[in-house]
Design an enzyme around this catalytic site. Sequence first.
Site, PDB file in Angstrom:
ATOM      1  N   SER A 124       0.831  -1.205   0.000  1.00 48.29           N
ATOM      2  CA  SER A 124       0.000   0.000   0.000  1.00 48.29           C
ATOM      3  C   SER A 124       0.861   1.248   0.000  1.00 48.29           C
ATOM      4  O   SER A 124       1.968   1.268   0.563  1.00 48.29           O
ATOM      5  CB  SER A 124      -0.903   0.000   1.239  1.00 48.29           C
ATOM      6  OG  SER A 124      -1.511   1.257   1.435  1.00 48.29           O
ATOM      7  N   TYR A 149      -2.543  -0.058  10.062  1.00 47.46           N
ATOM      8  CA  TYR A 149      -2.684  -0.668   8.734  1.00 47.46           C
ATOM      9  C   TYR A 149      -1.388  -0.528   7.945  1.00 47.46           C
ATOM     10  O   TYR A 149      -0.871  -1.493   7.378  1.00 47.46           O
ATOM     11  CB  TYR A 149      -3.846  -0.021   7.984  1.00 47.46           C
ATOM     12  CG  TYR A 149      -3.893  -0.408   6.524  1.00 47.46           C
ATOM     13  CD1 TYR A 149      -4.255  -1.696   6.145  1.00 47.46           C
ATOM     14  CD2 TYR A 149      -3.576   0.507   5.519  1.00 47.46           C
ATOM     15  CE1 TYR A 149      -4.288  -2.067   4.813  1.00 47.46           C
ATOM     16  CE2 TYR A 149      -3.610   0.150   4.181  1.00 47.46           C
ATOM     17  CZ  TYR A 149      -3.961  -1.143   3.829  1.00 47.46           C
ATOM     18  OH  TYR A 149      -3.990  -1.512   2.509  1.00 47.46           O
TER      19      TYR A 149
END
Length: 322
Positions: A124, A149
């Site tokens: 990501s 995350y």
Amino acid sequence: MRVLVTGAAGFVGYHISEALLARGIEVVGVDDLNPYYDVRLKQARLRRLRKGFTFHHLDIADHEAVRRVGEGVEVILHVAAQAGVRYSLDNPFAYAVSNLTGHLSILEVARHSKSVKHLIYASSSSVYGTGSALPYEETERADRPSSLYAATKRADELMSASYTHLFGLKQTGLRFFTVYGPWGRPDMAYFGFAEAIMEGVPLTLYENGMLKRDFTYIDDIVAGVLGVFDHPPGEEAPHRVFNIGNRRAEYVRDLVGLLERHLGIGAKIVSLPKPDADPVETCADVSALHRLCGYTPRTRLEEGIPRFVAWYKDWRVKRTAV
């Protein structure tokens, strides 16, 4: 050829599976169909994957189950994960199970497999944190994650690097930048904005919508993934990490304006200060991926949003009947 796709019922996993099937490749899909967002959408995606597709309802953290269904596959496309930056503030252990244990489970499948030649996994843009120079380059240290995350996705990259070092696994990590498009995730901002506009409820924009994001249309994401699929690592660089984005930073307010125009309804907007976990701007340097496979994102926001809106209007009608 047989390919294992994790998160096959998800937004990116579904589109990747569809593209592989169009090539005549046999796809083994796995997904736990968790209720993080509307399971009807995940099931609707799966119903569109037919000839050449086999689905297994399982959790990737269940290593033995994944090992069994992964027998004989040549490539693993691992895009299953617990997504969302803000959700990690309230449900941190979900990220430990899916993103850490789940990634380790896939690594172990690849390590012990006699057939797997390449593991491609989703990382990501969030790994860059809030202090990296723009545009983001893969050479950035990426050691200042601003959310759990982001920390789990960076940990996945490091685990993969260690498995390549120890066991010689051929791997490619892809740092996705703000993916959007038809069959997208309801928890993503653009989808939530559309819902709010249609329902006539206020939507929240941070800093009056003046934050900027590298919005990347799903077809461009799939093109990049297939480019990596077609150009596996060699011995000189057995583990690689690439940005995969649109190389353009767009104001979130402009995204809302496009949604208003194509939905034909004005938005009710509430502005709030930016959360600490959110960067002011994201923008991908994709030159490394371009050198590898000619990756060139082609879809501008002005083209992608109308396509999303057309699908979204249809889905709003259909989901009530599912």
